[in-house]
Structures are given as structure tokens and as C-alpha cells.
Design a protein around this motif. Structure first.
Motif, mmCIF file in Angstrom:
data_model
loop_
_atom_site.group_PDB
_atom_site.id
_atom_site.type_symbol
_atom_site.label_atom_id
_atom_site.label_comp_id
_atom_site.label_asym_id
_atom_site.label_seq_id
_atom_site.Cartn_x
_atom_site.Cartn_y
_atom_site.Cartn_z
ATOM 1 N N ALA A 102 0.795 -1.211 0.005
ATOM 2 C CA ALA A 102 -0.125 0.459 0.038
ATOM 3 C C ALA A 102 1.069 1.487 -0.302
ATOM 4 O O ALA A 102 0.226 2.352 0.029
ATOM 5 C CB ALA A 102 -0.467 0.050 0.993
ATOM 6 N N ALA A 103 2.502 1.549 0.418
ATOM 7 C CA ALA A 103 3.274 2.363 0.122
ATOM 8 C C ALA A 103 3.104 2.620 -0.774
ATOM 9 O O ALA A 103 3.887 3.868 -1.517
ATOM 10 C CB ALA A 103 4.070 2.369 1.242
ATOM 11 N N GLU A 104 3.473 1.593 -2.099
ATOM 12 C CA GLU A 104 3.686 2.261 -3.518
ATOM 13 C C GLU A 104 2.781 1.851 -4.267
ATOM 14 O O GLU A 104 3.063 1.173 -5.804
ATOM 15 C CB GLU A 104 5.153 0.960 -3.600
ATOM 16 N N PRO A 105 1.458 2.283 -4.234
ATOM 17 C CA PRO A 105 0.560 2.482 -5.416
ATOM 18 C C PRO A 105 0.919 2.457 -6.527
ATOM 19 O O PRO A 105 0.292 1.951 -7.898
ATOM 20 C CB PRO A 105 -0.111 3.515 -5.008
ATOM 21 N N HIS A 106 2.159 3.154 -7.321
ATOM 22 C CA HIS A 106 2.450 3.293 -8.578
ATOM 23 C C HIS A 106 3.062 2.179 -9.031
ATOM 24 O O HIS A 106 3.085 2.059 -10.178
ATOM 25 C CB HIS A 106 3.384 4.758 -8.178
ATOM 26 N N ARG A 107 3.483 1.347 -8.432
ATOM 27 C CA ARG A 107 3.730 -0.154 -8.885
ATOM 28 C C ARG A 107 2.624 -1.146 -8.900
ATOM 29 O O ARG A 107 3.274 -1.843 -9.279
ATOM 30 C CB ARG A 107 4.504 -0.887 -8.065
ATOM 31 N N CYS A 108 1.654 -0.995 -8.620
ATOM 32 C CA CYS A 108 0.468 -1.871 -8.080
ATOM 33 C C CYS A 108 -0.570 -0.979 -10.021
ATOM 34 O O CYS A 108 -0.508 -0.294 -10.192
ATOM 35 C CB CYS A 108 -0.868 -1.090 -6.945
ATOM 36 N N LYS A 109 -1.592 -1.776 -9.787
ATOM 37 C CA LYS A 109 -2.792 -1.628 -10.545
ATOM 38 C C LYS A 109 -4.112 -1.840 -9.723
ATOM 39 O O LYS A 109 -4.660 -2.675 -9.589
ATOM 40 C CB LYS A 109 -2.666 -2.313 -11.701
ATOM 41 N N ASP A 110 -4.348 -1.032 -8.652
ATOM 42 C CA ASP A 110 -5.025 -0.602 -7.879
ATOM 43 C C ASP A 110 -6.528 -0.920 -8.243
ATOM 44 O O ASP A 110 -7.765 -0.001 -9.099
ATOM 45 C CB ASP A 110 -5.275 0.783 -7.344
ATOM 46 N N VAL A 120 -6.150 -1.493 -15.795
ATOM 47 C CA VAL A 120 -7.143 -2.989 -15.317
ATOM 48 C C VAL A 120 -7.330 -3.454 -16.445
ATOM 49 O O VAL A 120 -8.167 -3.204 -17.038
ATOM 50 C CB VAL A 120 -7.633 -2.420 -13.941
ATOM 51 N N GLU A 121 -7.753 -4.727 -16.031
ATOM 52 C CA GLU A 121 -8.137 -5.569 -16.991
ATOM 53 C C GLU A 121 -9.515 -6.317 -15.893
ATOM 54 O O GLU A 121 -10.002 -6.493 -14.938
ATOM 55 C CB GLU A 121 -7.755 -7.263 -16.941
ATOM 56 N N ILE A 122 -11.260 -6.345 -17.232
ATOM 57 C CA ILE A 122 -12.199 -6.351 -16.536
ATOM 58 C C ILE A 122 -12.838 -7.354 -16.921
ATOM 59 O O ILE A 122 -12.821 -7.540 -18.362
ATOM 60 C CB ILE A 122 -13.044 -5.053 -16.889
ATOM 61 N N GLU A 123 -13.647 -8.635 -16.191
ATOM 62 C CA GLU A 123 -14.647 -9.265 -17.158
ATOM 63 C C GLU A 123 -15.918 -8.960 -16.194
ATOM 64 O O GLU A 123 -16.322 -8.423 -14.956
ATOM 65 C CB GLU A 123 -14.754 -10.677 -16.078
ATOM 66 N N TYR A 124 -16.189 -8.376 -17.340
ATOM 67 C CA TYR A 124 -17.811 -7.939 -16.686
ATOM 68 C C TYR A 124 -19.310 -8.574 -17.973
ATOM 69 O O TYR A 124 -19.249 -9.666 -18.594
ATOM 70 C CB TYR A 124 -17.879 -6.368 -17.268
#
Ligand SMILES: [Zn+2]
Ligand SMILES: [Zn+2]
Length: 392
Positions: free
Chosen positions: A192-200, A280-284
Motif C-alpha cells: 500500500a506504500a507503493e501504489p505506483h507499482r500496482c494497478k489498484d 486494469v482488466e475487467i470481466e463484465y
């Protein structure tokens, strides 16, 4: 059976069913009890391949028209808190939608029709349907083929807020087309300290939830009722981890398949936008669970007249965004779904819902009159006379 005896008989049946609620497709005790009471009344039970629920028949003139009366028999996973001395004896399960009232009224109609079988112009089928509450009971019943010969069908539902015994019905669609959707947002989890390395996925899901509120408020006429509600959000395990995915679920409701489809497609566009902007990738996925009810206008008028002839007050039914799988029968068979007031202090599906049993005999008489009257009308003349007024 006179009215006072009918009412006291039905009240004793009703309290038994209220004490023994069962969920969709688990209505074994309920079905056994219905069977027992029908046999006791001398009513023929058909051999329909149903695990729960059943179809019975009152045969009048052979070769005559066939009408059907339908009651649903399932309960809900609700813990009862209505303070009744005949409260549910099954923990976590309650007749909170009044289906105990419906099936008891239909048992009353069976008793009355059995007594009048000699003057019946055709056959009345009595359908005790399992699993109305979202589990697909109507589909299972239709698939048996036992309704293939039915010319007209009638069904009744309690209405919580209406005074006991008042009948409410309107032509056309009175219950909504109900859809459900599922959106799985797949991101990349991490610290959570590195949001830029994640796809939230939580932030993406939050955007979808907020933007989805504009589909109806900015895109659908205020005169055209529709609902979109996100009802379930699942994400994360703790405070310092960005999760890998987020699940959203919800419902879309409208009064036509086209309208619902348009809203569902717009939700899909919002998901594609979130993929683009949030990485992100989304399954809808979405589907239609229940279609709108569709009360035949001429038959609705006839049903209202029939109710008035029995001394019942009739008012228009305000459309509801609730769903009702009676709609599936109406896709194949013309018919009317009507409502009867039971004066409950709480709404349907609420733990405090109480169906006042006082109008049980009136409901039974009305159902019997609809089944019998429709058979007589169909035998006389396949169309009600006022249908001519609508013909042009
Ligand atoms: Zn319900
Ligand atoms: Zn219901």
C-alpha cells in the motif's frame, strides 16, 4: 363449504404453512402437506415430474377449455421477527413474501372448484409452483409440458401496504424486467506504500460505481422508470495491502428488455473506459433473470369485473421494480397477475412482515371465480365482447 367454514379451515392451513417455511426447491414438507390436503378434498393430482411443488386438476366438461391458477410456495432466508404466535419454526427461514397466503388461497379455490366441478365448462389446473424467489421455479414447471394445453392463466400476490381484501391490478407490465451483473476488476496487487507499482482495482471499481450512477440519471428519461444498484463490493484483506482484484455485483431493472439491455451495454462501456484509464482488466457479465409481467388488457378488465361481482374493491396497481417469475407463463399464455391487500405493518421480505389472514376466503373465491369464469367465457366465445373496442 360456506364462507365461515372456508375461512376457519384456511386459517388453520395458513398457520401451519407459516410455521413450516422452506426455501426454493426444498419445499418437501410443504408439498407433502399440499398433497395431503388436496387428496382430502378429493382433488386429482397430476403426475408432473416435479421434485417439489405440484400440479392438480379439477376436470369439468371434457374437451373444454383449460385455465390455470398459480400460487408460489417457497419462503425466504429471513429470520422472522413479527411476534406471531404461529411464527416460523425453521430458524433463518420465513414466509416473508406471503407465499403461504398464496398457496392457502389456492387450496381454498381447489375446495370450491371441486364442489362445483359439475358446472365447470372445462378444466382448471392448479399450479403450486416451487422456487419463485430467484431460483427459476417457473421455468422448471413450464419445462414439464404440463401447461402446454392451458388457454389462460391467473395468479395472485399479497400487497403489504394495501388494506386487507382490496384487489389491485393494472393492464400491461406491473412487475419489472430484472437483470443482474457481475464485474470482476483485475489489477495488480502490492504494498500500500507503493501504489505506483500496482494497478489498484479498488480505485477502478470506485470509479465504475460512481460513473454507473449517471447511466440512468443522465441517460434515461425521468418518465421511464429504471434502476441500477451496486449491491455487493468485495475487495482486500487488510489495511496495508493493495489487493489484486475487486468484485462488484448488482441489479438493473426496467420495464422492457430493450431498456435494460441499453443500460447494461452502457455499464459495459464504463468498464472498458476503466480498463483504459486505470490499466486494469475487467470481466463484465450480465443477464436477464426475470421478464416483466404482461397483463392482457381485456382479461385485466374482465378480472376486475369478476372481483367486483364478488363484492371486492378494486384499485389500480402501482407498478413495482420487483420481479415476478409469473412473467414467464405470460410469455406463452395470456393471463393476469393481480394483488390482494394484507395490511402488513412492514414491507415484503422484511422480518416483521405479517399477512393478515382475514381475506383468505375472499382470495380463494376470487381465484375459483377466475378459473371457472374464464373456462365458461372461453367455452362460450373465445373472446370477451369488449375486446372489440380495442380491436381498432
Ligand atoms: Zn418475494
Ligand atoms: Zn413473492
Amino acid at each position: 363449504m360456506d364462507k365461515t367454514t372456508l375461512q376457519s379451515t384456511l386459517e388453520s392451513y395458513f398457520t401451519w404453512f407459516h410455521r413450516h417455511p422452506e426455501l426454493g426447491f426444498e419445499e418437501h414438507k410443504t408439498t407433502a402437506r399440499i398433497r395431503e390436503l388436496l387428496v382430502q378434498a378429493g382433488v386429482e393430482i397430476l403426475d408432473a415430474p416435479l421434485e417439489t411443488g405440484l400440479i392438480a386438476r379439477i376436470q369439468g366438461r371434457p374437451g373444454g377449455p383449460v385455465t390455470a391458477l398459480r400460487a408460489d410456495i417457497d419462503a425466504l432466508p429471513v429470520t422472522e421477527a413479527a411476534g406471531l404466535d404461529y411464527a416460523s419454526e425453521h430458524p433463518g427461514c420465513m414466509h416473508a413474501c406471503g407465499h403461504d397466503f398464496h398457496l392457502t388461497a389456492l387450496l381454498g379455490a381447489a375446495i370450491l372448484l371441486r364442489e362445483e366441478a359439475e358446472t365447470l365448462a372445462g378444466t382448471v389446473k392448479l399450479l403450486f409452483q416451487p422456487a419463485e424467489e430467484g431460483a427459476g421455479g417457473a421455468r422448471v414447471v413450464l419445462d414439464t409440458g404440463y401447461l402446454d394445453d392451458v388457454d389462460e392463466i391467473y395468479g395472485l400476490h399479497v400487497m403489504a401496504a394495501l388494506a386487507p381484501g382490496i384487489i389491485a391490478l393494472s393492464p400491461g407490465a406491473t412487475y419489472a424486467t430484472v437483470g443482474s451483473f457481475r464485474i470482476l476488476v483485475k489489477g495488480r496487487g502490492g504494498h500500500a506504500a507503493e501504489p505506483h507499482r500496482c494497478k489498484d482495482p479498488i480505485v477502478a471499481a470506485a470509479q465504475i460505481i460512481t460513473k454507473a450512477q449517471t447511466i440512468i440519471s443522465r441517460g434515461v428519461s425521468p418518465f421511464d422508470p429504471a434502476v441500477l444498484s451496486v449491491t455487493r463490493v468485495l475487495a482486500g484483506t487488510t489495511w496495508n495491502v493493495i489487493p489484486s482484484d475487486t468484485l462488484l455485483e448488482g441489479t438493473i431493472r426496467a420495464f422492457s428488455v430493450e431498456k435494460l439491455t441499453g443500460i447494461a451495454e452502457n455499464l459495459g462501456k464504463i468498464c472498458r473506459g476503466a480498463e483504459e484509464s486505470d490499466g486494469v482488466e475487467i470481466e463484465y457479465t450480465w443477464r436477464i433473470n426475470t421478464y416483466s409481467t404482461n397483463n392482457d388488457p381485456a382479461l385485466t378488465e374482465w378480472a376486475a369485473e369478476t372481483a367486483k361481482t364478488l363484492g371486492l374493491s378494486v384499485v389500480p396497481y402501482p407498478p413495482t421494480m420487483g420481479g415476478e417469475d409469473f412473467a414467464l407463463y405470460q410469455q406463452r399464455i395470456p393471463g393476469v397477475f393481480l394483488n390482494i391487500g394484507v395490511g402488513s405493518p412492514q414491507e415484503l421480505h422484511n422480518p416483521g412482515f405479517i399477512a393478515n389472514p382475514a381475506p383468505l376466503s375472499a382470495a380463494a373465491e376470487l381465484l375459483a371465480a377466475l378459473g371457472k369464469g374464464a373456462a365458461a367465457r372461453l367455452a362460450r366465445n373465445s373472446r370477451p365482447p369488449w375486446r372489440n373496442f380495442h380491436a381498432g
